[in-house]
Design a protein around this motif. Sequence first.
Motif, PDB file in Angstrom:
ATOM      1  N   THR A  38      12.968  -2.433  40.144  1.00 14.32           N
ATOM      2  CA  THR A  38      13.987  -2.492  41.185  1.00 14.32           C
ATOM      3  C   THR A  38      14.686  -3.840  41.154  1.00 14.32           C
ATOM      4  OG1 THR A  38      12.361  -3.258  42.767  1.00 14.32           O
ATOM      5  CG2 THR A  38      12.767  -0.904  42.708  1.00 14.32           C
ATOM      6  N   ALA A  39      15.953  -3.850  41.521  1.00 14.78           N
ATOM      7  CA  ALA A  39      16.737  -5.088  41.528  1.00 14.78           C
ATOM      8  C   ALA A  39      16.865  -5.609  42.960  1.00 14.78           C
ATOM      9  CB  ALA A  39      18.119  -4.821  40.948  1.00 14.78           C
ATOM     10  N   ILE A  40      17.219  -6.874  43.075  1.00 18.21           N
ATOM     11  CA  ILE A  40      17.409  -7.491  44.382  1.00 18.21           C
ATOM     12  C   ILE A  40      18.907  -7.652  44.618  1.00 18.21           C
ATOM     13  CG2 ILE A  40      16.714  -9.413  45.835  1.00 18.21           C
ATOM     14  CD1 ILE A  40      14.382  -9.872  44.054  1.00 18.21           C
ATOM     15  N   SER A  41      19.655  -6.624  44.278  1.00 16.48           N
ATOM     16  CA  SER A  41      21.108  -6.699  44.365  1.00 16.48           C
ATOM     17  C   SER A  41      21.638  -6.563  45.787  1.00 16.48           C
ATOM     18  CB  SER A  41      21.736  -5.626  43.480  1.00 16.48           C
ATOM     19  OG  SER A  41      21.265  -4.352  43.878  1.00 16.48           O
ATOM     20  N   ASP A  42      20.781  -6.178  46.725  1.00 16.57           N
ATOM     21  CA  ASP A  42      21.264  -6.026  48.094  1.00 16.57           C
ATOM     22  C   ASP A  42      21.281  -7.350  48.862  1.00 16.57           C
ATOM     23  OD1 ASP A  42      18.491  -6.081  48.041  1.00 16.57           O
ATOM     24  OD2 ASP A  42      18.261  -4.667  49.700  1.00 16.57           O
ATOM     25  N   LEU A  43      20.851  -8.449  48.230  1.00 15.52           N
ATOM     26  CA  LEU A  43      20.919  -9.769  48.855  1.00 15.52           C
ATOM     27  C   LEU A  43      22.333 -10.334  48.721  1.00 15.52           C
ATOM     28  CD1 LEU A  43      17.635 -11.479  47.589  1.00 15.52           C
ATOM     29  CD2 LEU A  43      18.088 -10.566  49.868  1.00 15.52           C
ATOM     30  N   SER A  44      22.695 -11.219  49.640  1.00 14.11           N
ATOM     31  CA  SER A  44      23.981 -11.897  49.535  1.00 14.11           C
ATOM     32  C   SER A  44      23.967 -12.796  48.292  1.00 14.11           C
ATOM     33  CB  SER A  44      24.229 -12.747  50.777  1.00 14.11           C
ATOM     34  OG  SER A  44      23.361 -13.869  50.771  1.00 14.11           O
ATOM     35  N   PRO A  45      25.127 -13.165  47.773  1.00 12.97           N
ATOM     36  CA  PRO A  45      25.156 -14.063  46.608  1.00 12.97           C
ATOM     37  C   PRO A  45      24.416 -15.383  46.868  1.00 12.97           C
ATOM     38  CG  PRO A  45      27.299 -13.059  46.901  1.00 12.97           C
ATOM     39  CD  PRO A  45      26.469 -12.661  48.097  1.00 12.97           C
ATOM     40  N   ASP A  46      24.527 -15.920  48.090  1.00  8.94           N
ATOM     41  CA  ASP A  46      23.822 -17.164  48.415  1.00  8.94           C
ATOM     42  C   ASP A  46      22.306 -16.962  48.371  1.00  8.94           C
ATOM     43  OD1 ASP A  46      26.165 -18.583  48.718  1.00  8.94           O
ATOM     44  OD2 ASP A  46      26.196 -18.407  50.911  1.00  8.94           O
ATOM     45  N   ASP A  47      21.828 -15.845  48.937  1.00  8.00           N
ATOM     46  CA  ASP A  47      20.389 -15.575  48.929  1.00  8.00           C
ATOM     47  C   ASP A  47      19.889 -15.256  47.519  1.00  8.00           C
ATOM     48  OD1 ASP A  47      20.044 -16.127  51.582  1.00  8.00           O
ATOM     49  OD2 ASP A  47      20.019 -14.034  52.234  1.00  8.00           O
ATOM     50  N   GLN A  48      20.734 -14.615  46.709  1.00  8.16           N
ATOM     51  CA  GLN A  48      20.353 -14.378  45.314  1.00  8.16           C
ATOM     52  C   GLN A  48      20.166 -15.711  44.593  1.00  8.16           C
ATOM     53  OE1 GLN A  48      23.180 -11.745  43.434  1.00  8.16           O
ATOM     54  NE2 GLN A  48      22.598 -10.009  44.709  1.00  8.16           N
ATOM     55  N   GLN A  49      21.050 -16.664  44.845  1.00  5.53           N
ATOM     56  CA  GLN A  49      20.943 -17.991  44.230  1.00  5.53           C
ATOM     57  C   GLN A  49      19.688 -18.713  44.716  1.00  5.53           C
ATOM     58  OE1 GLN A  49      22.538 -19.308  41.722  1.00  5.53           O
ATOM     59  NE2 GLN A  49      21.443 -21.232  41.850  1.00  5.53           N
ATOM     60  N   ARG A  50      19.431 -18.635  46.021  1.00  7.10           N
ATOM     61  CA  ARG A  50      18.217 -19.255  46.584  1.00  7.10           C
ATOM     62  C   ARG A  50      16.971 -18.656  45.929  1.00  7.10           C
ATOM     63  NH1 ARG A  50      18.022 -17.965  52.483  1.00  7.10           N
ATOM     64  NH2 ARG A  50      16.182 -19.302  52.490  1.00  7.10           N
ATOM     65  N   LEU A  51      16.945 -17.337  45.805  1.00 13.67           N
ATOM     66  CA  LEU A  51      15.795 -16.656  45.218  1.00 13.67           C
ATOM     67  C   LEU A  51      15.641 -17.016  43.745  1.00 13.67           C
ATOM     68  CD1 LEU A  51      13.528 -14.829  46.082  1.00 13.67           C
ATOM     69  CD2 LEU A  51      14.935 -12.869  45.491  1.00 13.67           C
ATOM     70  N   TYR A  52      16.758 -17.168  43.054  1.00 10.82           N
ATOM     71  CA  TYR A  52      16.726 -17.592  41.659  1.00 10.82           C
ATOM     72  C   TYR A  52      16.076 -18.976  41.531  1.00 10.82           C
ATOM     73  CZ  TYR A  52      18.382 -19.059  37.066  1.00 10.82           C
ATOM     74  OH  TYR A  52      18.443 -19.537  35.783  1.00 10.82           O
ATOM     75  N   MET A  53      16.453 -19.892  42.413  1.00  7.14           N
ATOM     76  CA  MET A  53      15.872 -21.244  42.382  1.00  7.14           C
ATOM     77  C   MET A  53      14.391 -21.226  42.755  1.00  7.14           C
ATOM     78  SD  MET A  53      19.009 -23.473  43.986  1.00  7.14           S
ATOM     79  CE  MET A  53      17.957 -24.889  44.213  1.00  7.14           C
ATOM     80  N   ILE A  54      14.028 -20.423  43.747  1.00  9.23           N
ATOM     81  CA  ILE A  54      12.629 -20.304  44.164  1.00  9.23           C
ATOM     82  C   ILE A  54      11.790 -19.750  43.022  1.00  9.23           C
ATOM     83  CG2 ILE A  54      11.086 -18.963  45.655  1.00  9.23           C
ATOM     84  CD1 ILE A  54      13.284 -19.293  47.870  1.00  9.23           C
TER      85      ILE A  54
END
Length: 185
Positions: free
Chosen positions: A102-118
Motif C-alpha cells: 500500500t502507498a501513503i499517497s493520501d498524505l499531504s505533500p508536506d506530510d509525505q516529505q516529513r515522513l520521507y525524512m523520518i
Amino acid sequence: MPKIADIEDTPNPNAKKFILKEPLTWGITRSYDNAGQATNDLLAASIFDIEHVTNVFYVDHWLTVTQDGSADWQQLLRRVADRIRAAPAAQEQSAQIASSATAISDLSPDDQQRLYMINGLLDEQIRPYLQGDGGDLYVLGLEDNKLTVHYQGACGSCPSSISGTLVSIEQLLKTIEPDIEVVAV
C-alpha cells in the motif's frame, strides 16, 4: 530452497534469528503476529503450524521466529529449519507481496516529505540495529505530530522495545521534528 547459514540469539529470549544463504524476499518484509494473518503466506503459515510459535518475521536473508516461552528451543529450531528449507524462491515471494503493498499517497505533500525524512533517519540510525537483533520497525502512519509504528520480529514482544527503544526513537526523531510523539501499536 534456502539454506541456513547460522542461527543467532536475539535480545528477546523468546526469539531466534535464522541467517540464510539465499534470500526469501528482496527487500520486502513479511511480519505476522498470529497464524490468521499468515494464511496467504505458505512459509509463515507452515511455521505457525508448529506449536508455541507466536510471531514470524522475515526479509531478504534472515527470518526471526518468536515462541511463547514454553517450548524447548532445540526441538523448535529443528522443526522451523525444516520449514525454511522447504520455502519458495525469493522471486516468487516478492512478486506475491508487491501486488499487496500500500502507498501513503493520501498524505499531504508536506506530510509525505516529513515522513520521507523520518523514514530516512530511521533507516540510517535505528533499523540496522533492530534488524541486527532479528526485528524491525514499520511506520504505520503520521497524523499531525503523532507517528504510529509497529515493531516486527523479535522486537515485537521484547520488553525493551516498548520502553527504552521507543524513548530513544522518539528522542532521535525530535532532532528533526521537535513536537513528535511516537506511539507503538
